[in-house]
Design a protein around this motif. Structure first.
Motif, PDB file in Angstrom:
ATOM      1  N   CYS A  21       0.828  -1.199   0.000  1.00  0.00           N
ATOM      2  CA  CYS A  21       0.000   0.000   0.000  1.00  0.00           C
ATOM      3  C   CYS A  21       0.870   1.259   0.000  1.00  0.00           C
ATOM      4  O   CYS A  21       0.572   2.230  -0.713  1.00  0.00           O
ATOM      5  N   ALA A  22       1.930   1.245   0.783  1.00  0.00           N
ATOM      6  CA  ALA A  22       2.815   2.405   0.839  1.00  0.00           C
ATOM      7  C   ALA A  22       3.408   2.712  -0.529  1.00  0.00           C
ATOM      8  O   ALA A  22       3.530   3.872  -0.927  1.00  0.00           O
ATOM      9  N   GLU A  23       3.766   1.679  -1.269  1.00  0.00           N
ATOM     10  CA  GLU A  23       4.365   1.857  -2.584  1.00  0.00           C
ATOM     11  C   GLU A  23       3.395   2.492  -3.581  1.00  0.00           C
ATOM     12  O   GLU A  23       3.801   3.113  -4.560  1.00  0.00           O
ATOM     13  N   ARG A  24       2.091   2.334  -3.306  1.00  0.00           N
ATOM     14  CA  ARG A  24       1.070   2.893  -4.201  1.00  0.00           C
ATOM     15  C   ARG A  24       0.469   4.185  -3.663  1.00  0.00           C
ATOM     16  O   ARG A  24      -0.434   4.745  -4.295  1.00  0.00           O
ATOM     17  N   GLY A  25       0.938   4.647  -2.515  1.00  0.00           N
ATOM     18  CA  GLY A  25       0.366   5.858  -1.938  1.00  0.00           C
ATOM     19  C   GLY A  25      -0.996   5.637  -1.330  1.00  0.00           C
ATOM     20  O   GLY A  25      -1.826   6.556  -1.293  1.00  0.00           O
ATOM     21  N   VAL A  26      -1.234   4.434  -0.833  1.00  0.00           N
ATOM     22  CA  VAL A  26      -2.482   4.123  -0.129  1.00  0.00           C
ATOM     23  C   VAL A  26      -2.186   4.164   1.367  1.00  0.00           C
ATOM     24  O   VAL A  26      -1.354   3.406   1.868  1.00  0.00           O
ATOM     25  N   VAL A  27      -2.846   5.051   2.081  1.00  0.00           N
ATOM     26  CA  VAL A  27      -2.594   5.217   3.508  1.00  0.00           C
ATOM     27  C   VAL A  27      -3.357   4.150   4.289  1.00  0.00           C
ATOM     28  O   VAL A  27      -4.552   3.951   4.084  1.00  0.00           O
ATOM     29  N   ARG A  41     -12.001  10.396   7.382  1.00  0.00           N
ATOM     30  CA  ARG A  41     -12.593  11.654   6.936  1.00  0.00           C
ATOM     31  C   ARG A  41     -11.565  12.782   6.944  1.00  0.00           C
ATOM     32  O   ARG A  41     -11.502  13.593   6.010  1.00  0.00           O
ATOM     33  N   ASP A  42     -10.739  12.850   7.984  1.00  0.00           N
ATOM     34  CA  ASP A  42      -9.731  13.908   8.066  1.00  0.00           C
ATOM     35  C   ASP A  42      -8.720  13.786   6.937  1.00  0.00           C
ATOM     36  O   ASP A  42      -8.247  14.798   6.396  1.00  0.00           O
ATOM     37  N   TYR A  43      -8.410  12.549   6.558  1.00  0.00           N
ATOM     38  CA  TYR A  43      -7.468  12.372   5.461  1.00  0.00           C
ATOM     39  C   TYR A  43      -8.110  12.693   4.113  1.00  0.00           C
ATOM     40  O   TYR A  43      -7.545  13.445   3.303  1.00  0.00           O
ATOM     41  N   LEU A  44      -9.275  12.147   3.860  1.00  0.00           N
ATOM     42  CA  LEU A  44      -9.917  12.339   2.552  1.00  0.00           C
ATOM     43  C   LEU A  44     -10.262  13.796   2.297  1.00  0.00           C
ATOM     44  O   LEU A  44     -10.084  14.305   1.189  1.00  0.00           O
ATOM     45  N   GLU A  45     -10.723  14.495   3.320  1.00  0.00           N
ATOM     46  CA  GLU A  45     -11.184  15.875   3.136  1.00  0.00           C
ATOM     47  C   GLU A  45     -10.082  16.911   3.348  1.00  0.00           C
ATOM     48  O   GLU A  45     -10.117  17.994   2.752  1.00  0.00           O
ATOM     49  N   ASN A  46      -9.107  16.591   4.202  1.00  0.00           N
ATOM     50  CA  ASN A  46      -8.091  17.584   4.545  1.00  0.00           C
ATOM     51  C   ASN A  46      -6.666  17.175   4.196  1.00  0.00           C
ATOM     52  O   ASN A  46      -5.757  18.001   4.229  1.00  0.00           O
ATOM     53  N   GLY A  47      -6.457  15.881   3.901  1.00  0.00           N
ATOM     54  CA  GLY A  47      -5.112  15.405   3.605  1.00  0.00           C
ATOM     55  C   GLY A  47      -4.298  15.092   4.841  1.00  0.00           C
ATOM     56  O   GLY A  47      -3.133  14.693   4.737  1.00  0.00           O
ATOM     57  N   ASN A  48      -4.874  15.258   6.033  1.00  0.00           N
ATOM     58  CA  ASN A  48      -4.158  15.002   7.277  1.00  0.00           C
ATOM     59  C   ASN A  48      -4.059  13.502   7.558  1.00  0.00           C
ATOM     60  O   ASN A  48      -4.979  12.743   7.238  1.00  0.00           O
ATOM     61  N   ILE A  49      -2.964  13.076   8.161  1.00  0.00           N
ATOM     62  CA  ILE A  49      -2.748  11.660   8.465  1.00  0.00           C
ATOM     63  C   ILE A  49      -2.483  11.499   9.959  1.00  0.00           C
ATOM     64  O   ILE A  49      -1.551  12.088  10.501  1.00  0.00           O
ATOM     65  N   THR A  50      -3.310  10.699  10.605  1.00  0.00           N
ATOM     66  CA  THR A  50      -3.153  10.368  12.024  1.00  0.00           C
ATOM     67  C   THR A  50      -3.272   8.864  12.185  1.00  0.00           C
ATOM     68  O   THR A  50      -4.196   8.253  11.643  1.00  0.00           O
ATOM     69  N   ASN A  51      -2.366   8.281  12.939  1.00  0.00           N
ATOM     70  CA  ASN A  51      -2.377   6.835  13.223  1.00  0.00           C
ATOM     71  C   ASN A  51      -2.287   5.983  11.961  1.00  0.00           C
ATOM     72  O   ASN A  51      -3.005   4.990  11.809  1.00  0.00           O
ATOM     73  N   ARG A  56       2.817  11.058  10.599  1.00  0.00           N
ATOM     74  CA  ARG A  56       1.738  11.971  10.974  1.00  0.00           C
ATOM     75  C   ARG A  56       1.939  13.349  10.347  1.00  0.00           C
ATOM     76  O   ARG A  56       3.018  13.944  10.442  1.00  0.00           O
ATOM     77  N   VAL A  57       0.863  13.852   9.722  1.00  0.00           N
ATOM     78  CA  VAL A  57       0.853  15.198   9.149  1.00  0.00           C
ATOM     79  C   VAL A  57      -0.477  15.845   9.505  1.00  0.00           C
ATOM     80  O   VAL A  57      -1.532  15.231   9.344  1.00  0.00           O
ATOM     81  N   ASP A  58      -0.441  17.090   9.980  1.00  0.00           N
ATOM     82  CA  ASP A  58      -1.683  17.763  10.355  1.00  0.00           C
ATOM     83  C   ASP A  58      -1.566  19.256  10.070  1.00  0.00           C
ATOM     84  O   ASP A  58      -0.876  19.990  10.779  1.00  0.00           O
ATOM     85  N   LEU A  59      -2.249  19.699   9.030  1.00  0.00           N
ATOM     86  CA  LEU A  59      -2.330  21.119   8.707  1.00  0.00           C
ATOM     87  C   LEU A  59      -3.669  21.708   9.135  1.00  0.00           C
ATOM     88  O   LEU A  59      -4.010  22.830   8.728  1.00  0.00           O
ATOM     89  N   GLY A  60      -4.424  20.942   9.914  1.00  0.00           N
ATOM     90  CA  GLY A  60      -5.719  21.425  10.352  1.00  0.00           C
ATOM     91  C   GLY A  60      -6.761  21.305   9.246  1.00  0.00           C
ATOM     92  O   GLY A  60      -6.502  20.741   8.176  1.00  0.00           O
ATOM     93  N   PRO A  61      -7.955  21.833   9.467  1.00  0.00           N
ATOM     94  CA  PRO A  61      -9.013  21.740   8.450  1.00  0.00           C
ATOM     95  C   PRO A  61      -8.727  22.616   7.241  1.00  0.00           C
ATOM     96  O   PRO A  61      -8.132  23.692   7.362  1.00  0.00           O
TER      97      PRO A  61
END
Length: 391
Positions: free
Chosen positions: A69-75, A292-302, A308-313
């Motif tokens: 998954c990592a090789e394909r950019g699937v989180v 939802r946070d990843y799909l809508e905002n691009g943020n990655i948690t856990n 981990r990346v978090d730029l907020g909403p």
């Protein structure tokens, strides 16, 4: 909005939260942007090119091809800690069952159910089921993550002496532990000192078979081993021999298989650890929130394959999510493509995990298709996503 496919039955508390936000649930996994999964084996399933993320409603991800998954950019997300209380309580139950032969006592009563003298006979029979108390015993907790840490603190409250071992323990996690928990500097030290040993580490190349014949040889004679983590952590043939010999008094495990089910003095449960309604709800809600946070905002948690990346909403700007190899020069090339497109970088975060890197860039205007194509063509780039603000 995005389409979700559930590989297993997922608590409606989590799925309803996504549905109320406008997400569609589809029966065909090939038409989904993201998958929700519990125990389904994904190693033999071909994921569509459109798949953006997989969220595991639970902690273990052995059923997911994480590196592929990592090789394909699937989180790949998991939900650490969401089911920890359920597992903690069951481990304590297992310890108490190992201390006192409650199961044997129950079976004795069932066998004597038609005896009018059952009460009188019980007074004589109970000695064989008496056992010992957990208070005052030394318990070794291997792995002090979400479950292990909660368990260690609970055991202190029950009067046990606790020794913990975790070479990867973070400073923040250490601050949260009860100060009375003794720190073992190596595994052999813990095994030799403890009356009970309980496993709470993931199954990795370095931990598989960690309870080997050699490890068992270091344990106290008559010790109890508990395994509510993964059956692969234990050399089951060596353990069966130790149980036959009496070296290990009891084995309590949540993993029923042909080997464990036939072990002498083993208490084997049918994988009940995280099966409470509360745990399933907690995992589903946490998985849905992270998706939802990843799909809508691009943020990655856990995530288990990206950092981990978090730029907020995301409010008014646009975001470019770039998945790439952790290689020199990628960020510079990204910045140049963005500048050539007449865009200004408002915010940016970059993090790597091993060879996989993720960069999230916030820009001040829509991203031209030509810029997206140039980014996708860069060396070392695995995937490019552009996230637009919701209408």
């Amino acid at each position: 909005m995005y389409a979700i496919h559930c590989m297993n039955n997922i608590s409606t508390v989590g799925t309803d939260a996504l549905a109320s936000a406008g997400y569609d649930f589809v029966d065909d996994p090939a038409k989904a942007d993201a998958w929700l999964v519990r125990s389904a084996n994904l190693h033999e399933i071909e994921a569509p090119q459109s798949l953006l993320a997989i969220a595991r409603a639970g902690a273990g991800v052995n059923n997911i091809p994480v590196e592929r998954c990592a090789e394909r950019g699937v989180v790949v997300f998991n939900t650490p800690g969401a089911n920890s209380n359920a597992v903690k309580e069951l481990v304590i139950c297992g310890m108490l069952l190992a201390c006192r032969d409650v199961i044997g006592g129950i079976e004795w009563v069932r066998d004597a159910v038609d005896d009018p003298q059952i009460a009188k006979r019980a007074e004589k029979a109970k000695k064989r089921f008496a056992g010992c108390e957990l208070a005052g015993k030394r318990v070794g907790v291997i792995g002090l993550g979400a479950i292990g840490a909660q368990l260690a603190d609970a055991l202190i409250a029950l009067g046990a002496e606790v020794m913990g071992y975790d070479p990867y323990l973070s400073i923040n996690a250490a601050w949260g532990l009860d100060r009375r928990i003794e720190h073992a500097t190596d595994l052999e030290q813990l095994l030799a000192a403890c009356d009970f040993v309980t496993l709470h580490v993931p199954a990795t190349d370095s931990t598989k078979g960690m309870i080997s014949a050699d490890a068992i040889a270091h344990m106290k004679r008559g010790a109890v081993l508990l395994n509510f983590a993964r059956d692969a952590l234990v050399d089951e043939q060596a353990l069966a021999e130790a149980l036959d010999d009496g070296k290990i008094a009891r084995y309590v495990t949540d993993f029923a298989n042909p080997a464990s089910a036939n072990m002498k003095n083993a208490i084997v449960l049918p994988h009940l650890g995280a099966s409470t309604g509360e745990a399933e709800d907690n995992c589903a809600v946490m998985a849905a929130r992270q998706l939802r946070d990843y799909l809508e905002n691009g943020n990655i948690t856990n995530s288990v394959n990206y950092g981990r990346v978090d730029l907020g909403p995301l409010v008014d700007d646009y975001r470019i999510a770039l998945f790439h190899q952790n290689a020199q020069g990628v960020i510079g090339q990204l910045s140049q493509v963005v500048a050539n497109a007449g865009l200004n970088i408002e915010n940016m975060s970059n993090v790597s995990r091993g060879s996989a890197a993720y960069t999230l860039v916030e820009v001040n205007a829509p991203v031209p298709e030509e810029a997206i194509e140039r980014l996708a063509a860069l060396e070392h780039v695995r995937r490019v996503r552009v996230i637009a603000p919701s209408a």
